[in-house]
Design a protein around this motif. Structure first.
Motif, PDB file in Angstrom:
ATOM      1  N   TYR A  40       0.836  -1.210   0.000  1.00 20.39           N
ATOM      2  CA  TYR A  40       0.000   0.000   0.000  1.00 20.39           C
ATOM      3  C   TYR A  40       0.869   1.257   0.000  1.00 20.39           C
ATOM      4  N   LEU A  41       1.908   1.283   0.848  1.00 16.76           N
ATOM      5  CA  LEU A  41       2.773   2.460   0.926  1.00 16.76           C
ATOM      6  C   LEU A  41       3.501   2.706  -0.389  1.00 16.76           C
ATOM      7  N   VAL A  42       3.953   1.625  -1.027  1.00 17.26           N
ATOM      8  CA  VAL A  42       4.640   1.770  -2.312  1.00 17.26           C
ATOM      9  C   VAL A  42       3.682   2.315  -3.372  1.00 17.26           C
ATOM     10  N   VAL A  43       2.483   1.711  -3.443  1.00 19.13           N
ATOM     11  CA  VAL A  43       1.491   2.145  -4.439  1.00 19.13           C
ATOM     12  C   VAL A  43       1.042   3.575  -4.170  1.00 19.13           C
ATOM     13  N   LEU A  44       0.971   3.947  -2.893  1.00 20.48           N
ATOM     14  CA  LEU A  44       0.505   5.289  -2.530  1.00 20.48           C
ATOM     15  C   LEU A  44       1.548   6.353  -2.826  1.00 20.48           C
ATOM     16  N   GLU A  51       8.593  17.091  -2.733  1.00 27.60           N
ATOM     17  CA  GLU A  51       9.723  18.015  -2.829  1.00 27.60           C
ATOM     18  C   GLU A  51      10.285  18.374  -1.458  1.00 27.60           C
ATOM     19  N   SER A  52       9.463  18.326  -0.439  1.00 29.77           N
ATOM     20  CA  SER A  52       9.920  18.673   0.911  1.00 29.77           C
ATOM     21  C   SER A  52       9.114  17.877   1.930  1.00 29.77           C
ATOM     22  N   HIS A  53       9.600  17.886   3.178  1.00 28.87           N
ATOM     23  CA  HIS A  53       8.922  17.169   4.272  1.00 28.87           C
ATOM     24  C   HIS A  53       8.727  15.695   3.920  1.00 28.87           C
ATOM     25  N   THR A  54       9.740  15.094   3.286  1.00 29.16           N
ATOM     26  CA  THR A  54       9.617  13.693   2.860  1.00 29.16           C
ATOM     27  C   THR A  54       9.399  12.767   4.050  1.00 29.16           C
ATOM     28  N   GLY A  55      10.202  12.950   5.102  1.00 28.55           N
ATOM     29  CA  GLY A  55      10.077  12.099   6.282  1.00 28.55           C
ATOM     30  C   GLY A  55       8.711  12.207   6.923  1.00 28.55           C
ATOM     31  N   VAL A  59       5.932   9.159   7.364  1.00 31.31           N
ATOM     32  CA  VAL A  59       5.393   8.802   8.682  1.00 31.31           C
ATOM     33  C   VAL A  59       3.868   8.876   8.685  1.00 31.31           C
ATOM     34  N   LEU A  60       3.320   9.949   8.138  1.00 32.04           N
ATOM     35  CA  LEU A  60       1.868  10.094   8.096  1.00 32.04           C
ATOM     36  C   LEU A  60       1.225   9.014   7.233  1.00 32.04           C
ATOM     37  N   SER A  61       1.880   8.683   6.126  1.00 37.78           N
ATOM     38  CA  SER A  61       1.345   7.638   5.251  1.00 37.78           C
ATOM     39  C   SER A  61       1.416   6.270   5.924  1.00 37.78           C
ATOM     40  N   ALA A  62       2.510   6.006   6.651  1.00 34.79           N
ATOM     41  CA  ALA A  62       2.649   4.728   7.355  1.00 34.79           C
ATOM     42  C   ALA A  62       1.619   4.588   8.463  1.00 34.79           C
ATOM     43  N   ALA A  63       1.168   5.708   9.012  1.00 36.04           N
ATOM     44  CA  ALA A  63       0.159   5.651  10.075  1.00 36.04           C
ATOM     45  C   ALA A  63      -1.176   5.123   9.563  1.00 36.04           C
ATOM     46  N   THR A  92      -8.589  11.970   7.187  1.00 41.94           N
ATOM     47  CA  THR A  92      -7.122  12.027   7.261  1.00 41.94           C
ATOM     48  C   THR A  92      -6.455  12.140   5.886  1.00 41.94           C
ATOM     49  N   ILE A  93      -6.960  11.419   4.900  1.00 47.59           N
ATOM     50  CA  ILE A  93      -6.300  11.446   3.581  1.00 47.59           C
ATOM     51  C   ILE A  93      -6.358  12.842   2.954  1.00 47.59           C
TER      52      ILE A  93
END
Length: 254
Positions: A40-44, A51-55, A59-63, A92-93
């Motif tokens: 799911y994370l890969v597909v998402l 471009e910014s705030h990658t981390g 984290v938000l996506s993994a939640a 949330t999305i």
């Protein structure tokens, strides 16, 4: 119309509860749920331009899959769990993927692949960016009304004691039925709501009657049972009403 990457994020997230619940019924549910979360994370995230705030975005996506797995494990009633997850996802999305400072569009790699396909394929070349945006938006809408609304409707029918032969156990874990009839009925519901939404958004509201007539024909003999007939009528009206309400809301974003 909403940003295409937001439509894409909702499109891949809405069916996640049903996928995880299906995996839970099979052997080795923990490992399969973890694998599904990683996929799911890969597909998402893979098609998106970050471009910014990658981390922070990771984290938000993994939640998202984490709270899916936790709620499914904590709440025995799967219809209730899926209904709560639908509400959470609709909040949330957009809160995450609707922020331009986190996601600014689709990745350059994906766009370059599309440009390459357009150079060698006349069908892809004929599709404009606006049509791709519309495809993602309407695809998200179809996923919402077909798969997303299935569990809230089933939850209402069960909690209202409207299903024939209701046993009164609202805490049931809803195991996979041995009889394929419930699965066929679920697919019929998916198709019914998807077709109704397409007809509504395309302005062919009168054709919705043919869809309902086809459903009635398949249940013709069973409608002699008054309890079953009333259950089908209530379920159909609830399904059609919820789909048309969703269609009105989606039309506001077109």
């Amino acid at each position: 119309m909403t940003a295409p990457y937001l439509s894409y994020a909702l499109l891949v997230t809405i069916p996640l509860p049903r996928i995880l619940m299906h995996l839970r019924r099979n052997p080795g549910p923990g490992l399969k749920a973890l694998a599904a979360a990683l996929v799911y994370l890969v597909v998402l995230l893979l098609p998106l331009k970050i471009e910014s705030h990658t981390g922070l975005l990771i984290v938000l996506s993994a939640a998202v899959p984490i709270y899916h797995i936790l709620l499914i494990r904590l709440i025995r009633n799967q219809h209730l769990a899926a209904s709560l997850l639908l509400l959470l996802n609709l909040v949330t999305i957009p809160a995450v993927f609707g922020r331009p400072d986190l996601v600014s569009g689709f990745s350059d790699f994906l766009l370059s692949r599309l440009d390459h396909l357009a150079a060698v394929n006349l069908v892809v070349a004929a599709v404009s960016p606006g049509e791709i945006e519309s495809f993602l938006f309407y695809g998200m809408g179809i996923m919402l009304v077909s798969v997303g609304l299935n569990d809230p409707i089933a939850l209402f029918l069960k909690r209202s004691h409207l299903m024939p032969g209701f046993a009164g156990d609202s805490s049931s874990s809803d195991p996979a039925p041995a009889d394929p009839e419930p699965a066929r009925g679920r697919v019929i519901g998916y198709l019914e709501r998807a077709i109704i939404l397409v007809l509504m958004l395309s302005g062919n509201i009168a054709a919705i009657g043919f869809v309902l007539a086809a459903k009635g024909i398949t249940r013709f003999r069973q409608l002699d049972d008054r309890d079953f007939a009333e259950y089908v009528l209530i379920g159909t009206l609830l399904s059609v009403g919820a789909t048309m309400l969703a269609g009105v809301v989606l039309s506001a974003f077109v």
